[in-house]
Design an enzyme around this catalytic site. Structure first.
Site, mmCIF file in Angstrom:
data_model
loop_
_atom_site.group_PDB
_atom_site.id
_atom_site.type_symbol
_atom_site.label_atom_id
_atom_site.label_comp_id
_atom_site.label_asym_id
_atom_site.label_seq_id
_atom_site.Cartn_x
_atom_site.Cartn_y
_atom_site.Cartn_z
ATOM 1 N N TYR A 84 0.801 -1.217 0.000
ATOM 2 C CA TYR A 84 0.000 0.000 0.000
ATOM 3 C C TYR A 84 0.837 1.272 0.000
ATOM 4 C CZ TYR A 84 -4.726 1.885 0.737
ATOM 5 O OH TYR A 84 -5.946 2.476 0.582
ATOM 6 N N LYS B 26 -2.049 9.443 -0.231
ATOM 7 C CA LYS B 26 -3.131 9.908 0.655
ATOM 8 C C LYS B 26 -2.557 10.719 1.818
ATOM 9 C CE LYS B 26 -6.757 7.589 -1.188
ATOM 10 N NZ LYS B 26 -8.171 7.870 -1.291
#
Lengths: 229, 265
Positions: free
Chosen positions: B154, B161
């Site tokens: 991720y 993000k």
């Protein structure tokens, strides 16, 4: 008032008769259903008595809001043990004691706890050291309760205001040093203003609502951007 | 809490609104009275479905197609919006795409795709939209738990993000005086096509593991996230800015093997 507007029956618990009756009367004048319960909240027996009285009147409990709080804005070196006891009592110990007595009813109803803490407890606050310690404690307590009772269907969250236009601010503004601190904080705020009490209430109401059913153990600051991390 | 007309007369633009969280946000905002511009990239049919739900609520829906990693397409999207409305009240940034790779497997094109969309697209869209956003406007970005926690494969999306959360804080600071708020909603694991893509063939097992580790004992729904977005979009949330509201059912409260239910009495 926000809960009453949504049709909730409200037990108003407070330190002083004047405050408790004032809010309960306001709810009733607006057509809501409220009762006033009061007594010295720094007396450790008082929260259990008040909670029992509230539960008996309500006949159950869906939402518990820890909103009681009080502080003076002044240098820590001017504080003493009696002041510490009052500040820790009114901002932290009372919430712990009420939670202890109310939690079984909340577990039964799969209810919600919302603690109104303070960004002082999140970021520290010169002039309010003991208050910040108490509110930091309230935040950590609420997050811990969230972990313990999630599997019983109870959620617990924190609303963390910055400065809110309340009576306590007016009271503190009478001290010129405190007034200066307050003025500086407002000037530093990205929105250049304090919150209205209703803006804090709206966040409490949201966290208590079904829409927030996947939110637990969180801290939501209502601070105009004063603290962001 | 449901106040049907709160956002009446307002326009929302939701990116990535064809599916999942973005679609739920579009419908939830429409339920509170907003007209909604539904952005999509490839899933036209799904986007039409979102628009149909918005219209079924008696609100206007505007379909806008764009690849948000391409500056020219963002410009066209904004032009498309302006041809319908000169005023934008709520901008929801829900679009995301990435390749789930270990750090050593990340190639330049993976990096470009994720960052151009999530970071570059956000900056350009916000810049282009701001002249249309007046006082009490809202910018709400969907970040994610990959900013606070490391999740397998991720790194790209989590770091993008993370940039999103920091950018939103700067935005909140700079727009504060105009009473425009900027916040993030950070979901945990939500039952979406993206989560299924992330879990590959093992979604049921993944969801079971996540539920076991989540305080409230379930995976989140897109509606859970949309409710938080809609609250932040509401008039009464005007003093909440620069914040990250976590909607994860308490997933992030547990640490390692110490599951929340271990602590329960």
């Amino acid at each position: 008032m926000a809960f009453a507007k949504e049709g909730a029956k409200v037990a108003v618990m407070a330190h002083s008769e004047h405050s408790a009756r004032g809010t309960a009367d306001e709810v009733q004048r607006a057509g809501g259903d409220a009762t006033a319960i009061w007594g010295d909240l720094t007396d450790l027996g008082e929260p259990s008595r008040q909670t029992a009285q509230a539960l008996a009147w309500l006949g159950g409990l869906d939402v518990l809001v820890h909103n009681a709080g009080w502080t003076l804005t002044r240098p820590f070196l001017e504080d003493g043990p009696e002041y510490w006891r009052q500040v820790l009592g009114l901002n932290l110990v009372v919430a712990i004691a009420i939670t202890k007595h109310a939690l079984p009813a909340l577990i039964e109803s799969q209810g919600v706890i919302v603690s109104v803490s303070s960004d002082a407890g999140r970021a520290g606050m010169g002039g309010e050291a003991v208050y910040a310690a108490a509110k930091g404690g309230l935040t950590a307590f609420t997050k811990s309760i969230a972990q313990e009772v999630a599997r019983h269907g109870v959620r617990a969250n924190v609303v963390s205001p910055g400065l809110v236009r309340t009576r306590i601010i007016d009271l503190n503004r009478e001290d010129p040093r405190a007034a200066k601190v307050i003025e500086r904080i407002v000037a530093r705020n990205p929105q250049r203003r304090m919150a209205e009490p209703e803006e804090v209430a709206a966040a409490v109401l949201f966290l208590a609502s079904a829409g927030a059913s996947h939110i637990t153990g969180q801290v939501l600051s209502v601070n105009g951007g004063l603290q962001m991390t | 809490m449901e106040k049907a007309s709160d956002l009446g007369g307002k326009w929302a633009l939701v990116t990535g609104a064809s599916r999942g969280i973005g679609a739920a946000c579009a419908v939830s905002l429409a339920a509170r009275g907003a007209d909604v511009a539904v952005h999509y990239h490839e899933s036209q049919e799904a986007a039409e479905g979102t628009a149909a739900q918005v219209e079924a609520l008696g609100r206007r829906a505007l379909l806008l197609k764009a690849d948000l990693s391409q500056p020219s397409e963002i410009a066209s999207l904004l032009e498309g919006f302006r041809s319908t409305s000169r005023q934008l009240d709520v901008l929801v940034l829900a679009a995301a795409a990435t390749a789930f790779k270990e750090v050593e497997q990340i190639r330049p094109h993976h990096l470009a795709k994720t960052y151009n969309l999530v970071v570059g697209g956000m900056v350009q869209l916000v810049q282009g939209a701001l002249p249309m956003i007046g006082p009490n406007g809202r910018v709400i970005a969907i970040s994610g738990s990959g900013t606070d926690f490391t999740l397998p494969g991720y790194a790209l999306l989590g770091s993008a993000k993370g940039a999103m959360e920091v950018f939103i804080r700067y935005l909140a600071q700079e727009l504060g005086g105009r009473q425009i708020t900027a916040n993030c909603v950070s979901p945990g694991v939500i039952d979406t096509d993206s989560a299924r893509f992330y879990a590959k063939d093992g979604y049921p097992q993944f969801a079971a593991r996540v539920s076991a580790a989540t305080a409230v004992g379930r995976v989140g729904s897109p509606a859970d996230v949309a409710a938080a977005v809609t609250f932040l979009a509401s008039p009464e949330a005007g003093y909440i800015t620069g914040q990250v509201l976590v909607v994860d059912g308490g997933l992030g409260l547990s640490s390692g093997p110490f599951m929340p239910h271990d602590a329960a009495p």
